[in-house]
Motif scaffolding. Structure first.
Motif, mmCIF file in Angstrom:
data_model
loop_
_atom_site.group_PDB
_atom_site.id
_atom_site.type_symbol
_atom_site.label_atom_id
_atom_site.label_comp_id
_atom_site.label_asym_id
_atom_site.label_seq_id
_atom_site.Cartn_x
_atom_site.Cartn_y
_atom_site.Cartn_z
ATOM 1 N N MET A 1 0.913 -1.373 -0.373
ATOM 2 C CA MET A 1 -0.046 0.038 0.178
ATOM 3 C C MET A 1 0.879 1.271 -0.233
ATOM 4 S SD MET A 1 -2.659 1.049 2.698
ATOM 5 C CE MET A 1 -1.997 2.007 3.839
ATOM 6 N N ALA A 2 0.597 2.580 -0.998
ATOM 7 C CA ALA A 2 1.341 3.809 -0.761
ATOM 8 C C ALA A 2 0.436 4.373 -0.674
ATOM 9 C CB ALA A 2 2.125 3.896 -2.656
ATOM 10 N N ASP A 3 1.201 5.413 0.026
ATOM 11 C CA ASP A 3 0.048 6.937 0.443
ATOM 12 C C ASP A 3 0.523 7.556 -1.371
ATOM 13 O OD1 ASP A 3 -0.440 9.280 1.248
ATOM 14 O OD2 ASP A 3 0.398 8.791 2.746
ATOM 15 N N GLU A 4 -0.938 7.575 -1.293
ATOM 16 C CA GLU A 4 -0.530 8.375 -3.077
ATOM 17 C C GLU A 4 -0.210 9.958 -2.979
ATOM 18 O OE1 GLU A 4 -3.744 9.009 -5.360
ATOM 19 O OE2 GLU A 4 -4.545 6.366 -5.130
ATOM 20 N N ALA A 9 5.782 4.016 0.838
ATOM 21 C CA ALA A 9 5.694 2.794 1.254
ATOM 22 C C ALA A 9 5.447 2.528 2.362
ATOM 23 C CB ALA A 9 6.469 1.828 0.203
ATOM 24 N N VAL A 10 4.249 1.931 2.595
ATOM 25 C CA VAL A 10 3.648 1.694 4.240
ATOM 26 C C VAL A 10 2.868 -0.460 3.726
ATOM 27 C CG1 VAL A 10 2.006 1.715 5.891
ATOM 28 C CG2 VAL A 10 2.654 3.844 5.118
ATOM 29 N N ALA A 11 3.732 -0.931 4.440
ATOM 30 C CA ALA A 11 3.161 -2.714 4.117
ATOM 31 C C ALA A 11 3.557 -3.252 5.390
ATOM 32 C CB ALA A 11 4.481 -3.318 3.820
ATOM 33 N N VAL A 12 1.966 -3.927 5.855
ATOM 34 C CA VAL A 12 1.875 -4.885 6.494
ATOM 35 C C VAL A 12 1.889 -5.534 6.660
ATOM 36 C CG1 VAL A 12 0.164 -5.570 8.260
ATOM 37 C CG2 VAL A 12 -0.140 -2.951 7.988
ATOM 38 N N THR A 13 3.193 -6.743 7.599
ATOM 39 C CA THR A 13 3.148 -8.680 6.494
ATOM 40 C C THR A 13 2.935 -9.080 8.572
ATOM 41 O OG1 THR A 13 5.625 -8.049 7.348
ATOM 42 C CG2 THR A 13 4.810 -8.043 5.181
ATOM 43 N N GLU A 14 2.701 -10.125 8.186
ATOM 44 C CA GLU A 14 2.616 -10.967 9.261
ATOM 45 C C GLU A 14 3.575 -11.940 9.744
ATOM 46 O OE1 GLU A 14 -0.381 -14.542 9.055
ATOM 47 O OE2 GLU A 14 0.075 -14.851 11.165
ATOM 48 N N ASN A 15 4.326 -11.948 10.408
ATOM 49 C CA ASN A 15 5.828 -12.641 10.999
ATOM 50 C C ASN A 15 5.657 -13.735 12.069
ATOM 51 O OD1 ASN A 15 7.962 -12.981 12.054
ATOM 52 N ND2 ASN A 15 9.028 -11.716 11.714
ATOM 53 N N ARG A 24 5.388 -1.361 8.463
ATOM 54 C CA ARG A 24 6.493 -0.971 8.344
ATOM 55 C C ARG A 24 6.530 0.081 7.506
ATOM 56 N NH1 ARG A 24 11.410 -4.011 9.138
ATOM 57 N NH2 ARG A 24 10.803 -6.190 9.485
ATOM 58 N N VAL A 25 7.358 1.261 7.142
ATOM 59 C CA VAL A 25 7.195 2.280 6.339
ATOM 60 C C VAL A 25 8.709 2.574 5.943
ATOM 61 C CG1 VAL A 25 6.662 5.370 6.386
ATOM 62 C CG2 VAL A 25 5.744 3.793 7.822
ATOM 63 N N ASP A 26 8.782 2.695 4.366
ATOM 64 C CA ASP A 26 9.491 2.409 3.353
ATOM 65 C C ASP A 26 10.398 1.799 4.400
ATOM 66 O OD1 ASP A 26 9.126 5.088 2.045
ATOM 67 O OD2 ASP A 26 9.234 6.580 3.285
ATOM 68 N N GLY A 27 10.278 0.381 4.061
ATOM 69 C CA GLY A 27 10.759 -0.455 4.491
ATOM 70 C C GLY A 27 11.709 -0.782 6.546
ATOM 71 N N GLU A 28 11.913 0.714 6.586
ATOM 72 C CA GLU A 28 11.665 0.612 8.387
ATOM 73 C C GLU A 28 10.272 0.102 9.079
ATOM 74 O OE1 GLU A 28 12.976 3.985 11.204
ATOM 75 O OE2 GLU A 28 12.656 4.275 9.025
ATOM 76 N N LEU A 29 10.588 -0.810 10.394
ATOM 77 C CA LEU A 29 9.625 -1.076 11.285
ATOM 78 C C LEU A 29 9.651 -0.381 12.089
ATOM 79 C CD1 LEU A 29 8.380 -3.475 12.147
ATOM 80 C CD2 LEU A 29 10.782 -4.214 13.797
ATOM 81 N N LEU A 58 -0.966 5.377 11.388
ATOM 82 C CA LEU A 58 -0.610 4.223 11.166
ATOM 83 C C LEU A 58 -1.234 3.156 12.328
ATOM 84 C CD1 LEU A 58 3.191 5.991 10.419
ATOM 85 C CD2 LEU A 58 1.280 5.019 8.830
ATOM 86 N N GLY A 59 -1.793 3.383 13.644
ATOM 87 C CA GLY A 59 -1.847 2.260 13.545
ATOM 88 C C GLY A 59 -3.458 2.521 14.133
ATOM 89 N N ALA A 60 -4.548 2.808 13.040
ATOM 90 C CA ALA A 60 -5.184 1.899 12.568
ATOM 91 C C ALA A 60 -4.585 1.179 10.832
ATOM 92 C CB ALA A 60 -6.041 2.952 11.779
ATOM 93 N N VAL A 61 -3.562 1.692 10.246
ATOM 94 C CA VAL A 61 -3.275 0.477 9.099
ATOM 95 C C VAL A 61 -3.769 -0.693 9.714
ATOM 96 C CG1 VAL A 61 -1.944 0.661 7.069
ATOM 97 C CG2 VAL A 61 -3.603 2.596 7.470
ATOM 98 N N LEU A 62 -2.468 -0.194 11.076
ATOM 99 C CA LEU A 62 -2.060 -2.195 11.482
ATOM 100 C C LEU A 62 -2.554 -2.424 11.963
ATOM 101 C CD1 LEU A 62 0.642 -3.336 12.586
ATOM 102 C CD2 LEU A 62 0.542 -2.065 14.666
ATOM 103 N N VAL A 63 -3.774 -1.842 12.748
ATOM 104 C CA VAL A 63 -5.033 -2.978 12.748
ATOM 105 C C VAL A 63 -5.545 -3.483 12.413
ATOM 106 C CG1 VAL A 63 -6.836 -3.130 14.673
ATOM 107 C CG2 VAL A 63 -5.107 -1.966 15.062
#
Length: 99
Positions: A1-4, A9-15, A24-29, A58-63
């Motif tokens: 997902m990217a903020d236009e 670059a904002v990404a949420v992945t399961e670990n 992660r935002v631009d690859g940074e946790l 960003l917390g809302a995006v994560l949840v």
């Protein structure tokens, strides 16, 4: 997902090895949501976003991403974390997931 607007670059992945979702935002946790599973319920006891990034939604995006994943897995959620509980109360489209 990217903020236009900012092209961030904002990404949420399961670990699964760490039992958490990572934001992660631009690859940074910068955020995470810990979980554990019990009888078809994914319990989220803790979420956090780096203090310097709080107040940006960003917390809302994560949840939201965690809940979408939980729904896709056919599980329900145990919102042990107050932030997740508050999110569920404010977003009725996820009410069916609450355990």
């Amino acid at each position: 997902m990217a903020d236009e607007h900012s092209k961030t670059a904002v990404a949420v992945t399961e670990n699964p090895d760490e039992q958490r979702y990572e934001l992660r935002v631009d690859g940074e946790l910068i955020g995470l949501a810990d979980y554990y599973d019990r009888d078809g319920v994914r319990v989220i006891p803790h979420t956090e976003v780096r203090p310097s990034r709080e107040g940006q939604g960003l917390g809302a995006v994560l949840v939201r991403c965690a809940l979408d994943d939980i729904r896709a897995k056919g599980m329900s959620v145990g919102p042990a974390c107050p932030f997740v509980g508050h999110f569920l109360r404010r977003h009725p489209e996820y009410a069916d997931l609450a355990h």
